[in-house]
Design an enzyme around this catalytic site. Structure first.
Site, PDB file in Angstrom:
ATOM      1  N   SER A 142       0.498  -0.892  -0.140  1.00 44.65           N
ATOM      2  CA  SER A 142       0.076  -0.364  -0.054  1.00 44.65           C
ATOM      3  C   SER A 142       0.948   1.207  -0.243  1.00 44.65           C
ATOM      4  O   SER A 142       2.228   1.089   0.553  1.00 44.65           O
ATOM      5  CB  SER A 142      -0.623  -0.787   1.314  1.00 44.65           C
ATOM      6  OG  SER A 142      -1.333   1.493   1.442  1.00 44.65           O
ATOM      7  N   TYR A 155      -1.720  -0.293  10.501  1.00 43.28           N
ATOM      8  CA  TYR A 155      -2.512  -1.433   9.650  1.00 43.28           C
ATOM      9  C   TYR A 155      -0.902  -0.617   8.493  1.00 43.28           C
ATOM     10  O   TYR A 155       0.038  -0.904   7.543  1.00 43.28           O
ATOM     11  CB  TYR A 155      -3.776  -0.881   8.898  1.00 43.28           C
ATOM     12  CG  TYR A 155      -3.025  -0.504   7.168  1.00 43.28           C
ATOM     13  CD1 TYR A 155      -3.298  -2.267   6.684  1.00 43.28           C
ATOM     14  CD2 TYR A 155      -3.225   0.243   6.535  1.00 43.28           C
ATOM     15  CE1 TYR A 155      -3.790  -2.757   5.318  1.00 43.28           C
ATOM     16  CE2 TYR A 155      -3.536  -0.001   4.951  1.00 43.28           C
ATOM     17  CZ  TYR A 155      -3.663  -1.324   4.440  1.00 43.28           C
ATOM     18  OH  TYR A 155      -3.641  -1.370   2.796  1.00 43.28           O
TER      19      TYR A 155
END
Length: 261
Positions: A142, A155
Site C-alpha cells: 500500500s 495497518y
C-alpha cells in the site's frame, strides 16, 4: 491435474483487488488457485472465469489469519501436484481508530494476516521458484507503507513490512530469474474501505481508483519485472512526497488524512 501447469495462487480472491487480479490473470491464460474465507463467492468467481476464459480454476476456502493456514494451503497444493508459477499475497485488512482503543485481538489478527501469512507463504513457495528459475511473487502492500500512519498505526506498519520484505526478496531472487514485486495502491474502491471504516476519511474522499485499474497496473508491473508498482499518478506523487518530507511532517499529514470530516 497436470503439475507442469504454471499455476497462479491468489489469496483474498473473493472480492476487490484480489477478484480483479484473478480476472486479469485468467485473461492472460494462467491456471488459477483462488483462496479466501468465503467459499460461495470463490466458487461463483471460479465458474465465471472458467466459462469466460477457458482456464483451469481451483478453489480452497481458507482463513489465513490462522497461523496454520499458510502451511495448509501449501500442503493442499502439493497433494494436487500443482506447480506454483506466481504467488499473489493479496489477503489483508485494516482498521481505523486509535491504537490504544481498537480491539487488540483484531490488531494481532491483522499482523497474522498482513505479515505472518505473507512471510510464511513467501518462504514456503519461493525456493521452488528459484529451483525452477521462473515465476515470482506479487505482494499487495500500500502507499501506507511509505510513512507512519496515526489512526491506522498497525495497518501502516504491516504494509511497511510487506514493502521492505518484497524489495529485499526482489534483489535476492532476481539473479535466479524470479521476480518479487510490491504493489502499492492508494485508496481503492473495495470492501476493504468499509471494513477499515475509511469511507468517511479525508484520504478516501480525495478520490479512489477502481480495483480493476489497480489490478491491471500491478500485473503489468510484475510482468515487466519491476520491484515496486504504485498505480496512479496522484499515488506516485504522494509516495514520492512522503520520502521528501521530514518524517515528522509526513506522519502528521497521514494522521490528518485518516480523520473524518
Amino acid at each position: 491435474m497436470a503439475g507442469a501447469e504454471r499455476w497462479t495462487v491468489i489469496t483474498g480472491a473473493s472480492s476487490g483487488i484480489g477478484e480483479e487480479l484473478a480476472k486479469v490473470f485468467a485473461q492472460r491464460g494462467y491456471p488459477l488457485v483462488l483462496t479466501a474465507r468465503r467459499s460461495g463467492r470463490l466458487e461463483t468467481l471460479a465458474a465465471d472465469l472458467r466459462r469466460s476464459h477457458g482456464v483451469p480454476v481451483e478453489v480452497l476456502a481458507l482463513d489465513l489469519e490462522d497461523r496454520g493456514g499458510p502451511q495448509e494451503l501449501v500442503d493442499w497444493l502439493k497433494e494436487r501436484d500443482l506447480t506454483v508459477h506466481t504467488l499473489v499475497n493479496n489477503a489483508g485488512f485494516g482498521l481505523r481508530g486509535r491504537f490504544a482503543s481498537l480491539p487488540f485481538e483484531r490488531q494481532v489478527a491483522m499482523i497474522d494476516l498482513n505479515i505472518v501469512a505473507v512471510t510464511v507463504l513467501c518462504r514456503l513457495l519461493l525456493p521452488g521458484m528459484i529451483a525452477r528459475g521462473r515465476g515470482g511473487i506479487l505482494n499487495v502492500a500500500s502507499t501506507a507503507a511509505f510513512q507512519g500512519g496515526p489512526f491506522m498505526a498497525v495497518y501502516y506498519a504491516t504494509k511497511a513490512f510487506v514493502l521492505s520484505l518484497s524489495e529485499a526478496l526482489y534483489e535476492e531472487a532476481k539473479p535466479f530469474g524470479v521476480t518479487v514485486t510490491a504493489l502499492c495502491p492508494g485508496p481503492t474502491e473495495t470492501e476493504f474501505s468499509m471494513t477499515a471504516d475509511l469511507e468517511s476519511s479525508k484520504l478516501f474522499k480525495k478520490g479512489a481508483m477502481s480495483a480493476a485499474d489497480v489490478a491491471r497496473s500491478g500485473i503489468a508491473g510484475y510482468e515487466a519485472r519491476r520491484a515496486v508498482v504504485i498505480p496512479g499518478m496522484p499515488n506516485r506523487i504522494g509516495a514520492f512526497g512522503a520520502k521528501l518530507l521530514p518524517r515528522s511532517l509526513s506522519r502528521k499529514l497521514a494522521g490528518l488524512l485518516q480523520q473524518g470530516e
